[in-house]
Scaffold this active site. Structure first.
Site, mmCIF file in Angstrom:
data_model
loop_
_atom_site.group_PDB
_atom_site.id
_atom_site.type_symbol
_atom_site.label_atom_id
_atom_site.label_comp_id
_atom_site.label_asym_id
_atom_site.label_seq_id
_atom_site.Cartn_x
_atom_site.Cartn_y
_atom_site.Cartn_z
ATOM 1 N N VAL A 72 3.989 -0.570 3.993
ATOM 2 C CA VAL A 72 2.782 -1.074 4.700
ATOM 3 C C VAL A 72 2.158 -2.034 3.445
ATOM 4 C CG1 VAL A 72 0.469 0.237 5.080
ATOM 5 C CG2 VAL A 72 2.208 1.649 5.435
ATOM 6 N N LEU A 86 0.424 -1.118 0.182
ATOM 7 C CA LEU A 86 0.178 -0.261 0.210
ATOM 8 C C LEU A 86 0.833 1.734 0.155
ATOM 9 C CD1 LEU A 86 -2.804 -1.050 3.050
ATOM 10 C CD2 LEU A 86 -2.704 -1.375 0.200
ATOM 11 N N ASP A 89 5.529 15.665 10.055
ATOM 12 C CA ASP A 89 5.804 15.186 8.816
ATOM 13 C C ASP A 89 4.981 15.594 7.704
ATOM 14 O OD1 ASP A 89 8.035 14.876 6.476
ATOM 15 O OD2 ASP A 89 7.987 12.285 7.075
#
Length: 204
Positions: A24, A16, A127
């Site tokens: 992920v 992902l 971030d």
């Protein structure tokens, strides 16, 4: 088997995306429901544990929901069916309608407000970039479609702020760092405004 009492099969062939502290992957339960697994090298397991500890009690539409942390497996979170803002900008050739940009920014700022007003110890994301903003379908017509993800660099802070540098290495994505962070040659304290600056760069 996770804390929701469901058994999941992790598919390491369905990626992902890549997070700041790991990859992920998709996982599916016997009933067909999906979750996302953030798998990281062993040396990053402490970072993931901190990431989960920071976010396990947050329930906000603009912040990814964390489900569980499994030792030697990874961080388990909700599966978001959509694309990143970065991908959407590429598809849109870098230009969005003002009403859509407004919905996106409302979602980002709403998520940041949730983090920055947590009781006792506010949280910095550290971030905020288009790659770390997920959109539940596009084009965006509601701020609820916007979700902040990838909290690998997140940090709880006290009222005096939190160091944003380690030695002379900046924490975060260089293009989205505030001027104060970039100018700091030595470790220096900053506060939640570094996230607001990054959100402003995303809007620009």
């Amino acid at each position: 088997k996770l804390s929701d009492n469901k058994t999941y099969v992790f598919d390491y062939t369905v990626s992902l995306g890549e997070g700041g502290q790991g990859s992920v992957f998709e996982a599916k339960a016997e009933d067909g429901s999906l979750i996302a697994l953030k798998n990281a090298p062993k040396k990053e397991s402490r970072v993931q544990d901190r990431e989960f500890d920071n976010l396990k009690n947050i329930n906000h539409p603009n912040v990814v929901r964390f489900i569980d942390f499994v030792e030697n497996v990874g961080l388990v979170m909700e599966y978001i069916d959509g694309i990143t803002l970065k991908e959407h900008l590429v598809h849109s050739k870098g230009r969005l309608r003002w009403d859509e940009a407004s919905h996106i920014m409302r979602g980002i700022l709403s998520g940041l407000q949730c983090l920055h007003t947590m009781p006792d110890w506010p949280m910095l994301h550290r971030d905020i970039t288009p790659a770390n903003v997920m959109l539940r379908n596009a084009p965006v017509t509601s701020s609820d479609q916007v979700v902040l993800v990838d909290f690998g660099l997140s940090k709880r802070v006290n009222q005096k702020g939190q160091t944003m540098t380690v030695g002379q290495v900046f924490i975060g994505t260089p293009e989205y760092l505030s001027v104060e962070v970039v100018k700091g040659l030595e470790p220096k304290e900053f506060d939640t405004r570094v996230d607001v600056w990054a959100a402003g760069v995303v809007l620009y």
